[in-house]
Write an enzyme that holds these catalytic residues in place. Structure first.
Site, PDB file in Angstrom:
ATOM      1  N   ASN A  34       4.903 138.553  54.773  1.00 28.84           N
ATOM      2  CA  ASN A  34       4.288 139.177  55.960  1.00 28.84           C
ATOM      3  C   ASN A  34       3.953 138.133  57.044  1.00 28.84           C
ATOM      4  OD1 ASN A  34       2.053 137.905  54.941  1.00 28.84           O
ATOM      5  ND2 ASN A  34       0.738 139.723  54.841  1.00 28.84           N
ATOM      6  N   SER A 125      -2.052 128.596  38.336  1.00 27.94           N
ATOM      7  CA  SER A 125      -2.490 127.266  38.754  1.00 27.94           C
ATOM      8  C   SER A 125      -3.267 126.578  37.647  1.00 27.94           C
ATOM      9  CB  SER A 125      -3.395 127.432  39.978  1.00 27.94           C
ATOM     10  OG  SER A 125      -4.117 126.253  40.230  1.00 27.94           O
ATOM     11  N   TYR A 150     -10.792 132.178  44.748  1.00 29.53           N
ATOM     12  CA  TYR A 150      -9.354 131.884  44.664  1.00 29.53           C
ATOM     13  C   TYR A 150      -8.959 131.637  43.208  1.00 29.53           C
ATOM     14  CZ  TYR A 150      -5.291 128.841  44.364  1.00 29.53           C
ATOM     15  OH  TYR A 150      -4.110 128.271  43.970  1.00 29.53           O
ATOM     16  N   LYS A 154      -6.505 133.850  40.303  1.00 27.65           N
ATOM     17  CA  LYS A 154      -5.419 133.338  39.456  1.00 27.65           C
ATOM     18  C   LYS A 154      -5.640 133.796  38.009  1.00 27.65           C
ATOM     19  CE  LYS A 154      -2.871 131.170  42.463  1.00 27.65           C
ATOM     20  NZ  LYS A 154      -1.650 131.851  42.906  1.00 27.65           N
ATOM     21  N   ASN A 200      -5.271 120.101  51.510  1.00 30.77           N
ATOM     22  CA  ASN A 200      -4.657 119.345  50.419  1.00 30.77           C
ATOM     23  C   ASN A 200      -4.350 117.911  50.839  1.00 30.77           C
ATOM     24  OD1 ASN A 200      -3.280 122.422  49.837  1.00 30.77           O
ATOM     25  ND2 ASN A 200      -4.421 121.406  48.226  1.00 30.77           N
ATOM     26  N   ASP A 299     -14.493 119.721  43.208  1.00 32.87           N
ATOM     27  CA  ASP A 299     -13.375 118.934  42.678  1.00 32.87           C
ATOM     28  C   ASP A 299     -13.627 118.543  41.221  1.00 32.87           C
ATOM     29  OD1 ASP A 299     -11.662 118.946  44.821  1.00 32.87           O
ATOM     30  OD2 ASP A 299     -12.328 117.015  45.632  1.00 32.87           O
TER      31      ASP A 299
HETATM   32  C1  UD1 Z   1      -6.466 122.351  45.110  1.00 32.73           C
HETATM   33  C2  UD1 Z   1      -7.256 123.503  44.563  1.00 32.73           C
HETATM   34  C3  UD1 Z   1      -6.429 124.199  43.536  1.00 32.73           C
HETATM   35  C4  UD1 Z   1      -5.123 124.650  44.135  1.00 32.73           C
HETATM   36  C5  UD1 Z   1      -4.381 123.465  44.706  1.00 32.73           C
HETATM   37  C6  UD1 Z   1      -3.162 123.921  45.466  1.00 32.73           C
HETATM   38  C7  UD1 Z   1      -9.622 122.818  44.699  1.00 32.73           C
HETATM   39  C8  UD1 Z   1     -10.842 122.497  43.940  1.00 32.73           C
HETATM   40  N1  UD1 Z   1      -8.526 123.064  43.991  1.00 32.73           N
HETATM   41  O1  UD1 Z   1      -6.265 121.397  44.070  1.00 32.73           O
HETATM   42  O2  UD1 Z   1      -7.131 125.300  43.045  1.00 32.73           O
HETATM   43  O3  UD1 Z   1      -4.327 125.281  43.160  1.00 32.73           O
HETATM   44  O4  UD1 Z   1      -5.222 122.768  45.628  1.00 32.73           O
HETATM   45  O5  UD1 Z   1      -2.399 122.822  45.848  1.00 32.73           O
HETATM   46  O6  UD1 Z   1      -9.629 122.856  45.904  1.00 32.73           O
HETATM   47  N2  UD1 Z   1      -8.501 114.657  48.536  1.00 32.73           N
HETATM   48  C9  UD1 Z   1      -9.015 113.660  49.325  1.00 32.73           C
HETATM   49  N3  UD1 Z   1      -8.995 113.815  50.684  1.00 32.73           N
HETATM   50  C10 UD1 Z   1      -8.461 114.926  51.285  1.00 32.73           C
HETATM   51  C11 UD1 Z   1      -7.913 115.945  50.458  1.00 32.73           C
HETATM   52  C12 UD1 Z   1      -7.954 115.788  49.090  1.00 32.73           C
HETATM   53  O7  UD1 Z   1      -9.506 112.655  48.836  1.00 32.73           O
HETATM   54  O8  UD1 Z   1      -8.482 115.021  52.511  1.00 32.73           O
HETATM   55  C13 UD1 Z   1      -8.498 114.482  47.071  1.00 32.73           C
HETATM   56  C14 UD1 Z   1      -9.279 115.542  46.320  1.00 32.73           C
HETATM   57  O9  UD1 Z   1     -10.607 115.154  46.182  1.00 32.73           O
HETATM   58  C15 UD1 Z   1      -8.526 115.581  45.007  1.00 32.73           C
HETATM   59  C16 UD1 Z   1      -7.100 115.213  45.364  1.00 32.73           C
HETATM   60  O10 UD1 Z   1      -7.174 114.601  46.635  1.00 32.73           O
HETATM   61  O11 UD1 Z   1      -9.015 114.612  44.145  1.00 32.73           O
HETATM   62  C17 UD1 Z   1      -6.182 116.406  45.446  1.00 32.73           C
HETATM   63  O12 UD1 Z   1      -6.748 117.376  46.314  1.00 32.73           O
HETATM   64  P1  UD1 Z   1      -5.955 118.657  46.782  1.00 32.73           P
HETATM   65  O13 UD1 Z   1      -4.622 118.287  47.293  1.00 32.73           O
HETATM   66  O14 UD1 Z   1      -6.844 119.467  47.666  1.00 32.73           O
HETATM   67  O15 UD1 Z   1      -5.678 119.443  45.405  1.00 32.73           O
HETATM   68  P2  UD1 Z   1      -6.727 119.915  44.288  1.00 32.73           P
HETATM   69  O16 UD1 Z   1      -8.100 119.895  44.760  1.00 32.73           O
HETATM   70  O17 UD1 Z   1      -6.409 119.153  43.040  1.00 32.73           O
END
Ligand code: UD1
Length: 339
Positions: A34, A125, A150, A154, A200, A299
């Site tokens: 969509n 996930s 979210y 899942k 992310n 996290d």
């Molecule tokens: C997140 C979601 C998860 C989802 C997935 C999809 C949470 C708690 N979990 O996973 O449910 O399925 O995305 O891809 O949000 N980080 C930084 N700086 C940033 C962004 C991220 O340091 O600007 C770190 C985070 O603290 C983490 C790691 O990078 O340790 C990965 O983060 P991210 O890519 O958001 O994924 P998840 O949190 O693991």
């Protein structure tokens, strides 16, 4: 006869890569989307990679009548469901948006599965494992109470699928639990297109490197991990997409050992945020502007997969190195910027 696979959310990040791999493996693919959270870039990229215009149905899976029409029009052999909202923070702020959309759309698909005896693949996930007590996590590791709506959707959708498979003849299901999908297609024609500020890590890194964001915040450097930053299992998007081809073939070729199966889709390799940043700098030969910031609420410290079951049963294995994947992510960001 070629089998037909419906990909809901097929214009999104994961859906577009899965569509390419399915089509290249010889399936007919019908994309339904969509465009609530993406534009046509990835759809156009998919068609360019494949050299053909794939059927695209613009529709909302919450609309039961539209879903009914879709399944009447196409003879679908298997359905992969990606169409869902995915921002953790937004789901906390507006749970009804997530419950309304993510649950209703899947229920409408399951209704068709009940009626027509479908094979359904659900995109789950690693978030269902919460903060694991033992690492790596296997499919037997306990699910933990979701920390966001979210994450809850899942878990609930996994349960919907399990129960429908148990109750209705001819319905089979596979849930794939993804770890952290990153990267882009080697053609740089499809990739991740976050709207607004990325949540992310990898899109935030590439947008910082290209100059769209000033500085990456590394959330927390006081975790009980080797370098103090969180550890995840980053899985290349093309590797992840290939796991879907294996899972679809398993369903359609009658190879399932149980009518409902779950597989972890990860590499089995923990990588810390700091390691990922360093690898990105090295492989792309640049310096990233980053700083340490407080931990981000919700996290987990560390999570990575034991992918043995997928390796053995699906005959699938993650192949690309994190360096190759980060190079692909950077090539995609540069392409977006016209560089
Ligand atoms: C997140 C979601 C998860 C989802 C997935 C999809 C949470 C708690 N979990 O996973 O449910 O399925 O995305 O891809 O949000 N980080 C930084 N700086 C940033 C962004 C991220 O340091 O600007 C770190 C985070 O603290 C983490 C790691 O990078 O340790 C990965 O983060 P991210 O890519 O958001 O994924 P998840 O949190 O693991």
């Amino acid at each position: 006869m070629k089998k037909t696979v419906l990909v809901s959310g097929g214009a999104g990040f994961i859906g577009s890569h899965v569509t390419v791999e399915l089509a290249q493996a010889g399936y007919n693919v019908v994309i339904a989307d969509n465009f609530s959270n993406c534009d046509r870039t990835n759809y156009n990229g998919v068609c360019e990679i494949l050299g053909e215009k794939l059927p695209l149905v613009e529709m909302d899976f919450c609309d039961a009548a539209a879903v009914e029409r879709l399944f009447s029009e196409y003879k679908i052999d298997a359905c992969i469901h990606f169409a869902a909202y995915k921002a953790v923070g937004e789901s906390v702020a507006d749970p009804l948006k997530y419950y309304g959309n993510n649950l209703k759309s899947f229920l409408n698909i399951l209704e068709q599965a009940r009626k027509r005896g479908l094979n359904v693949l659900f995109s789950s996930s690693a978030t269902v494992y919460g903060e694991p007590e033992k690492l790596p996590v296997t499919e037997q590791s306990p699910r933990q109470e979701a920390t966001s709506p979210y994450g809850n959707t899942k878990q609930m959708c996994e349960d919907f699928l399990r129960d429908c498979v148990a109750a209705y003849d001819g319905v089979k299901g596979i849930a794939l639990r993804y770890f952290n999908p990153i990267g882009a297609h080697p053609s740089a024609l499809i990739g991740e297109l976050p709207r607004g500020v990325p949540n992310n890590l990898v899109p935030f890194i590439t947008q910082t490197a290209i100059g769209k964001r000033e500085c990456l915040s590394i959330f927390g450097n006081d975790y009980p991990t080797p370098d103090g930053t969180c550890q995840r299992d980053y899985i290349d998007i093309v590797d992840l997409a290939k796991a879907h081809v294996c899972a679809v073939a398993r369903m359609l070729d009658g190879k399932m050992k149980k009518p409902y199966e779950i597989f972890n889709i990860g590499t089995g390799r923990p990588v810390s945020v700091m390691e990922l940043v360093t690898a990105f700098e090295k492989v792309n030969n640049l310096k990233l502007n980053y700083k340490f910031a407080p931990r981000r609420a919700g996290d987990v410290t560390a999570i990575w997969a034991d992918p043995t079951l997928a390796n053995e049963e699906l005959g699938w294995k993650a192949e690309r190195s994190v360096e190759d994947t980060l190079a692909a992510a950077w090539a995609w960001e540069k392409k977006l910027a016209g560089k």
